[in-house]
Design an enzyme around this catalytic site. Structure first.
Site, PDB file in Angstrom:
ATOM      1  N   HIS A   1       0.562  -0.846   0.376  1.00 21.88           N
ATOM      2  CA  HIS A   1       0.077   0.136  -0.085  1.00 21.88           C
ATOM      3  C   HIS A   1       1.223   1.182  -0.118  1.00 21.88           C
ATOM      4  O   HIS A   1       1.952   1.585  -0.142  1.00 21.88           O
ATOM      5  CB  HIS A   1      -0.870  -0.009   1.400  1.00 21.88           C
ATOM      6  CG  HIS A   1      -0.032  -0.383   2.241  1.00 21.88           C
ATOM      7  ND1 HIS A   1      -0.515  -1.492   3.092  1.00 21.88           N
ATOM      8  CD2 HIS A   1       0.817   0.086   2.932  1.00 21.88           C
ATOM      9  CE1 HIS A   1       0.228  -1.591   4.230  1.00 21.88           C
ATOM     10  NE2 HIS A   1       0.336  -0.464   4.948  1.00 21.88           N
TER      11      HIS A   1
HETATM   12  C1  T46 Z   1       2.723   0.316   7.187  1.00 17.32           C
HETATM   13  C2  T46 Z   1       3.312  -0.560   7.046  1.00 17.32           C
HETATM   14  C3  T46 Z   1       5.577  -0.640   8.369  1.00 17.32           C
HETATM   15  C4  T46 Z   1      -4.748  -0.510  12.960  1.00 17.32           C
HETATM   16  O1  T46 Z   1      -5.595  -0.690  13.207  1.00 17.32           O
HETATM   17  N1  T46 Z   1      -3.866   1.006  13.359  1.00 17.32           N
HETATM   18  C5  T46 Z   1      -2.860   0.808  12.980  1.00 17.32           C
HETATM   19  O2  T46 Z   1      -1.865   1.354  13.529  1.00 17.32           O
HETATM   20  C6  T46 Z   1      -2.355  -0.251  12.040  1.00 17.32           C
HETATM   21  C7  T46 Z   1      -0.850   0.522  11.466  1.00 17.32           C
HETATM   22  C8  T46 Z   1      -3.459  -1.082  11.085  1.00 17.32           C
HETATM   23  N2  T46 Z   1      -4.544  -1.254  12.044  1.00 17.32           N
HETATM   24  C9  T46 Z   1      -5.367  -1.985  11.353  1.00 17.32           C
HETATM   25  C10 T46 Z   1      -5.394  -2.269   9.773  1.00 17.32           C
HETATM   26  C11 T46 Z   1      -5.547  -3.314   9.259  1.00 17.32           C
HETATM   27  O3  T46 Z   1      -6.838  -3.957  10.019  1.00 17.32           O
HETATM   28  O4  T46 Z   1      -4.515  -3.713  11.416  1.00 17.32           O
HETATM   29  C12 T46 Z   1      -4.957  -4.297  10.294  1.00 17.32           C
HETATM   30  C13 T46 Z   1      -3.391  -4.508   9.559  1.00 17.32           C
HETATM   31  O5  T46 Z   1      -2.828  -3.714   8.881  1.00 17.32           O
HETATM   32  P1  T46 Z   1      -2.269  -3.218   7.621  1.00 17.32           P
HETATM   33  O6  T46 Z   1      -2.381  -4.741   6.280  1.00 17.32           O
HETATM   34  O7  T46 Z   1      -1.976  -1.488   7.113  1.00 17.32           O
HETATM   35  O8  T46 Z   1      -0.890  -3.824   8.167  1.00 17.32           O
HETATM   36  P2  T46 Z   1       0.866  -4.201   7.773  1.00 17.32           P
HETATM   37  O9  T46 Z   1       1.650  -4.608   8.284  1.00 17.32           O
HETATM   38  O10 T46 Z   1      -0.010  -4.345   6.333  1.00 17.32           O
HETATM   39  O11 T46 Z   1       1.393  -2.631   6.753  1.00 17.32           O
HETATM   40  C14 T46 Z   1       1.467  -1.651   8.495  1.00 17.32           C
HETATM   41  C15 T46 Z   1       0.573   0.215   8.760  1.00 17.32           C
HETATM   42  O12 T46 Z   1      -0.273  -0.476   8.121  1.00 17.32           O
HETATM   43  C16 T46 Z   1       1.557   0.817   6.709  1.00 17.32           C
HETATM   44  O13 T46 Z   1       0.939   1.692   7.368  1.00 17.32           O
HETATM   45  O14 T46 Z   1       3.458   1.315   6.440  1.00 17.32           O
HETATM   46  O15 T46 Z   1       2.953  -1.431   8.399  1.00 17.32           O
END
Ligand code: T46
Length: 141
Positions: free
Chosen positions: A55
């Site tokens: 993303h």
């Molecule tokens: C990034 C990389 C390095 C939350 O509720 N609060 C939060 O602060 C975050 C980061 C995520 N979430 C929820 C959203 C999704 O339902 O946690 C779930 C997993 O999030 P995501 O799939 O976006 O996680 P990553 O590890 O793919 O990405 C994260 C960050 O979202 C992103 O900004 O740069 O870590």
């Protein structure tokens, strides 16, 4: 440094206080990080074959650290792709807005800590690469 009209990445180095008892590194808001820190989150218990990210953000800026272990960040500003290995807890990767990122090759027990400029907001995400590319192109025209 990897630059584009909309975004860039660069290394952020933190101080290290070396001591026979162990090393100490600190982060000061308003000093080491080029934005006000409004959120801290961390990834842990990550399977070694896990792929995260995939993303970009409209406004969010972040600095990403490997506090333990290592992983790869694949960075894409919409035109140029670069790989960065994070493996030193003193060295973070600053990622501006409008940068596509993918994370993989996590070592066993890797811990990733992220300092972020804004609270979590799903509306800030591009989770579709074609939408991200279209936004980049609209600013290049
Ligand atoms: C990034 C990389 C390095 C939350 O509720 N609060 C939060 O602060 C975050 C980061 C995520 N979430 C929820 C959203 C999704 O339902 O946690 C779930 C997993 O999030 P995501 O799939 O976006 O996680 P990553 O590890 O793919 O990405 C994260 C960050 O979202 C992103 O900004 O740069 O870590």
């Amino acid at each position: 440094m990897n630059k584009s009209a909309k975004g860039f990445v660069r290394e952020v180095s933190l101080p290290q206080i070396h001591d026979p008892r162990g090393d100490l590194t600190f982060v000061e808001g308003g000093n080491h990080i080029p934005f006000e820190i409004r959120r801290v989150y961390y990834l842990y218990n990550v399977p070694v074959d896990s792929e995260r990210g995939g993303h970009a953000h409209r406004e969010l800026e972040q600095v990403v650290f490997a506090l333990s272990g290592s992983f790869r960040m694949r960075i894409d500003d919409g035109t140029t792709k670069s790989d960065y290995w994070l493996r030193d807890p003193r060295k973070g990767l600053y990622i501006s807005k409008m940068i596509w990122r993918e994370m993989d090759a996590f070592s066993q027990g890797a811990v990733c800590m992220v300092l972020a400029s804004h609270r979590y907001d799903e509306a800030d995400y591009f989770r579709n690469y074609d939408d991200f590319r279209a936004e980049v192109e609209s600013h290049q025209a």
